[in-house]
Design an enzyme around this catalytic site. Structure first.
Site, mmCIF file in Angstrom:
data_model
loop_
_atom_site.group_PDB
_atom_site.id
_atom_site.type_symbol
_atom_site.label_atom_id
_atom_site.label_comp_id
_atom_site.label_asym_id
_atom_site.label_seq_id
_atom_site.Cartn_x
_atom_site.Cartn_y
_atom_site.Cartn_z
ATOM 1 N N ARG A 24 28.953 -29.631 -65.048
ATOM 2 C CA ARG A 24 29.634 -28.646 -65.898
ATOM 3 C C ARG A 24 30.504 -27.739 -65.031
ATOM 4 N NH1 ARG A 24 25.673 -25.181 -68.476
ATOM 5 N NH2 ARG A 24 24.816 -27.176 -69.109
ATOM 6 N N VAL A 89 26.640 -19.498 -67.448
ATOM 7 C CA VAL A 89 27.160 -20.184 -68.632
ATOM 8 C C VAL A 89 26.255 -21.390 -68.862
ATOM 9 C CG1 VAL A 89 29.557 -19.385 -68.703
ATOM 10 C CG2 VAL A 89 28.962 -21.195 -67.107
ATOM 11 N N GLU A 182 15.663 -20.529 -72.528
ATOM 12 C CA GLU A 182 16.356 -21.215 -71.431
ATOM 13 C C GLU A 182 15.518 -21.007 -70.178
ATOM 14 O OE1 GLU A 182 18.678 -18.971 -68.946
ATOM 15 O OE2 GLU A 182 16.815 -17.977 -69.522
ATOM 16 N N ASP A 207 20.269 -26.939 -78.884
ATOM 17 C CA ASP A 207 19.279 -27.574 -79.760
ATOM 18 C C ASP A 207 18.474 -26.490 -80.469
ATOM 19 O OD1 ASP A 207 18.441 -27.648 -76.758
ATOM 20 O OD2 ASP A 207 16.584 -27.417 -77.896
HETATM 21 O O1 LIG Z 1 22.451 -25.943 -69.413
HETATM 22 P P1 LIG Z 1 21.784 -25.192 -68.292
HETATM 23 O O2 LIG Z 1 22.672 -24.149 -67.728
HETATM 24 O O3 LIG Z 1 21.215 -26.087 -67.216
HETATM 25 O O4 LIG Z 1 20.547 -24.402 -68.968
HETATM 26 C C1 LIG Z 1 19.462 -24.974 -69.689
HETATM 27 O O5 LIG Z 1 19.364 -26.388 -69.592
HETATM 28 C C2 LIG Z 1 18.344 -26.781 -68.663
HETATM 29 C C3 LIG Z 1 17.275 -27.543 -69.400
HETATM 30 O O6 LIG Z 1 17.801 -28.660 -70.011
HETATM 31 C C4 LIG Z 1 17.804 -25.476 -68.066
HETATM 32 O O7 LIG Z 1 18.480 -25.223 -66.868
HETATM 33 C C5 LIG Z 1 18.129 -24.490 -69.156
HETATM 34 O O8 LIG Z 1 18.189 -23.136 -68.766
HETATM 35 O O1 LIG Z 2 15.683 -24.522 -71.530
HETATM 36 C C1 LIG Z 2 16.129 -25.003 -72.566
HETATM 37 C C2 LIG Z 2 17.508 -25.250 -72.746
HETATM 38 C C3 LIG Z 2 17.943 -25.802 -73.904
HETATM 39 N N1 LIG Z 2 17.056 -26.092 -74.863
HETATM 40 C C4 LIG Z 2 15.738 -25.850 -74.710
HETATM 41 O O2 LIG Z 2 14.938 -26.141 -75.608
HETATM 42 N N2 LIG Z 2 15.309 -25.324 -73.564
#
Ligand SMILES: O=P(O)(O)O[C@H]1O[C@H](CO)[C@@H](O)[C@H]1O
Ligand SMILES: O=c1cc[nH]c(=O)[nH]1
EC number: 2.4.2.1
Length: 238
Positions: A24, A89, A182, A207
């Site tokens: 990304r 982000v 997150e 999601d």
């Molecule tokens: O899309 P990123 O920035 O990685 O953030 C979310 O996605 C990841 C999990 O799939 C974890 O790092 C979560 O914080």
């Molecule tokens: O940490 C994360 C990121 C996206 N979606 C989740 O359910 N958990």
């Protein structure tokens, strides 16, 4: 060079965007920044790039997933490269019915199940990791002025993606107003406070933990443009 970042002094801007996913970071550099050369960092495949956005020098650096990983990058960016404005982000999972997939979340504060701050503060108090107000206000104003679907509030920074206690935790935290989950923001805000710099997390809902709706991994990597626009415009007004 720092331990995990291969940039030389001056190669990283004072303002930086921090996606978890290094691909990304590449997408953001290619799509939103001008004058980007080779990545300043490829150590561990954790890409970092510097360019300009509307004339302002901006970098973008992958952080990896979870508190231990982002903590390493944020520590080195601040202490070895003088970074002052750090904007995550990222993607997150919604906890509340009125938060929809692809909506934007601005994390005003970050609750966490991580023990990192309990160790840091000796186990006797709970530190409240919070966003920089000016960055938060800038980001909110940009999102509202562009009619983007945006929510501001408390989020949950979890140490686990697959949580055995998810069925209890989601409704419990949602009942306290927590918008989404997150895995990095509590650490970003804590380290920004420790070192006296500015931080914000802007996230897209990828999601939904209640409805089960999801986005694809390709969409997560590339198409969440609104959050990048909000982060870059918020940084411009810093
Ligand atoms: O899309 P990123 O920035 O990685 O953030 C979310 O996605 C990841 C999990 O799939 C974890 O790092 C979560 O914080
Ligand atoms: O940490 C994360 C990121 C996206 N979606 C989740 O359910 N958990």
């Amino acid at each position: 060079m720092s331990v995990h970042i291969g940039a030389t002094e001056g190669q990283i801007a004072e303002t930086i965007l921090l996606p978890g996913d290094p691909l990304r970071a590449k997408y953001i550099a290619e799509t939103f920044l001008e004058g980007v050369q080779e990545p300043y960092n490829t150590v561990r495949g954790m890409y970092g790039f510097t360019g300009t956005y509307k004339g302002k020098r901006v970098s973008v650096q992958g952080t990896g997933m979870g508190i231990p990983s982002i903590s390493i990058y944020v520590h080195e960016l601040i202490n070895s490269y003088g970074v002052k404005n750090l904007i995550r982000v990222g993607t997150c999972g919604a906890y509340k019915q009125d938060v929809k997939v692809r909506d934007l979340i601005l994390a005003q504060a970050a609750s966490t199940d991580s023990a990192v701050n309990r160790h840091r503060f000796g186990g006797n108090l709970d530190f409240a990791p919070t966003a920089n107000f000016k960055l938060l206000k800038n980001a909110y104003d940009v999102a509202v002025s562009r009619n983007m679907p945006v929510h501001v509030g408390n989020i949950f920074t979890s140490d686990t993606f697959y949580n055995d206690r998810g069925a209890e935790l989601v409704p419990l935290l949602a009942s306290y107003g927590v918008l989404a989950v997150e895995m990095e923001t509590a650490a970003l805000y804590t380290l920004a406070a420790k070192f006296g710099v500015n931080a914000l997390a802007v996230m897209t809902v990828s999601d939904h933990l209640i409805t089960g709706e999801e986005t694809t991994s390709e969409e997560r990597q590339t198409t969440f443009n609104q959050m990048i626009e909000v982060a870059l415009e918020a940084a411009l007004q810093e």
